[in-house]
Structure formats: structure tokens, C-alpha cells
Design an enzyme around this catalytic site. Structure first.
Site, PDB file in Angstrom:
ATOM      1  CG  ASP A   1       8.310  88.894 -29.324  1.00 13.01           C
ATOM      2  OD1 ASP A   1       7.221  88.549 -28.979  1.00 13.01           O
ATOM      3  OD2 ASP A   1       8.488  89.715 -28.684  1.00 13.01           O
TER       4      ASP A   1
ATOM      5  CG  ASP B   1      11.949  90.597 -26.070  1.00  8.42           C
ATOM      6  OD1 ASP B   1      11.739  90.884 -24.956  1.00  8.42           O
ATOM      7  OD2 ASP B   1      10.693  89.921 -26.745  1.00  8.42           O
TER       8      ASP B   1
ATOM      9  CG  ASP C   1       4.128  91.886 -25.905  1.00  9.12           C
ATOM     10  OD1 ASP C   1       3.290  93.107 -25.811  1.00  9.12           O
ATOM     11  OD2 ASP C   1       3.361  90.768 -25.946  1.00  9.12           O
TER      12      ASP C   1
END
Length: 225
Positions: free
Chosen positions: A7, A166, A9
Site C-alpha cells: 500500500d 496500514d 499512503d
């Protein structure tokens, strides 16, 4: 060979403050002042388009979502090119995997233009050349589409991929794709979210706890298994 799908961001880079500010500016422009970080945090891990669709309905904004997306992307890109930093330990992890010849990709809910701007601005574009945006697939996270497309572009079987994420929607997407997950919760309070329960490796305190050495050791053990 195990492939790694990152991922972007909140995982590779701390771009959430830029997404918050660009979203706040966009909403304010359309008559919704006072959008808070706490409100923004509810949508971390969800693609920009999906987030704007939800907010447009919630606040009865009449502007087409395509225009809202264009406005937010423009504001975000202005911030992203000059105010985005890669997490140091994550950069080290990527560099070590790259040196080992591990196939890697980025799969993100951001637009392709935003992904390219962030990777170029941080220098990660030299290490991560396979990129998938949620704009290119039918559904964003928590659907598995972006991860499955990343695996396809890498020529890898989903079961041979590890996702680094995240946010809970990303962890759910990894599970739905049949991939293992290294979880680094951006919002530490979400570490006990059931979405992270099946992660192969979890750093409950997020980036404050993440260690390139620990992640690399876990990854090499998996390779040897």
C-alpha cells in the site's frame, strides 16, 4: 519466489495529512466547513473516490463526484510534490528487498497521477516500478481487486504474495485476495481490529514500532519455508 505488494499512503509514505488537507479544502469550497481530522480518520484506507461518494451523500453536495475528485486531486498533488516523506525504516525495507531481486508492486486507492507524484518525489519510483491504482479496477479496498491486479502484473500467484498495509480495509482486501499481510496500523487504536487478526506480522504501534530488520527477518524465514 514471494512477491511483495505495498500500500502507499500511510504505509510507504506519510501522506495522510496531505489527503486530509486537500479533502478539507475541497469540502469547504462546497459549503462544508470544519471537516476535522477525526472525521477524516474514519476513511483512512478507503480510496479517494469512494470517500468522496460517501461524503457527497452525507453532506448533500450537488457537485458531481467526478468534479470533486478532480478538485481534491489537484489540491493533493500540489501538497504531495513538496510535502511527502517516505518512512525511513520502510525505505530501508524496500531497498533490501530490491537488492535481493524480490518482485514488488504498489497497489493504492490513490489516483495514478497521485501515486506517480509521490513515488517520484520520494525517489521510490526507482525501486517500485509496478503500480496499480484503484481507478484501474472495478472496486477499491476492501475488495481484493487492486491486489489481484498487482499480482497479475507481477506474474505471481496470489498465494505467493505478501501485502504490506496500514489500514483495516487493506488488510481485509489482502485476506480476500488470498494473500498474507504485514500490518502496520496507521491509527494505533485500530490495532485490535479483527481485520488485522490474521496478519502474518503485526506492528501494533504502527510506524513507531516498524523495523526493517524485523520485517526482513520475517520475510526471509517465509522464503525459506
Amino acid at each position: 519466489m514471494i512477491s511483495v505488494i505495498f500500500d502507499l499512503d500511510g504505509t510507504l509514505v506519510d501522506s495522510e495529512p496531505n489527503y486530509y488537507e486537500s479533502g478539507r479544502r475541497t469540502l469547504e469550497r462546497h459549503g462544508v466547513p470544519g471537516f476535522t481530522w477525526e472525521e477524516h480518520s474514519q476513511y483512512i484506507g478507503i480510496g479517494t473516490l469512494e470517500t468522496l461518494e460517501i461524503l457527497r451523500d452525507r453532506y448533500a453536495i450537488r457537485t458531481p463526484v467526478e468534479q470533486l475528485l478532480a478538485e481534491q486531486n489537484a489540491a493533493y498533488l500540489e501538497l504531495a510534490r513538496t510535502h511527502t516523506e517516505a518512512y525511513p525504516q520502510m525505505r530501508t525495507f524496500v531497498e533490501r528487498l530490491h537488492a535481493d531481486g524480490v518482485p514488488m508492486a504498489v497497489a493504492s486507492g490513490s489516483s495514478l497521477e497521485a501515486i506517480d507524484a509521490v513515488l517520484a518525489g520520494t525517489g521510490l519510483d526507482a525501486l517500485l516500478t509496478t503500480v496499480v491504482s484503484a481507478e484501474e479496477v472495478a472496486q477499491g479496498k476492501p475488495a481484493p481487486d487492486v491486489f489481484l491486479e498487482a499480482a497479475r502484473r507481477l506474474g505471481a500467484e496470489p498465494a505467493d504474495c505478501v501485502v504490506v498495509e496500514d489500514a483495516a480495509p487493506g488488510a481485509l482486501a489482502a485476506r480476500a485476495a488470498g494473500m498474507d499481510c504485514v500490518a502496520i496500523p496507521y491509527v494505533a487504536a485500530t490495532a485490535d481490529d479483527p481485520a488485522f487478526a490474521e496478519a502474518g506480522l503485526l506492528f501494533p504501534s504502527g510506524q513507531r514500532e516498524f523495523s526493517a530488520d524485523t520485517a526482513y527477518a520475517w520475510f526471509t524465514e517465509r522464503l525459506a519455508a
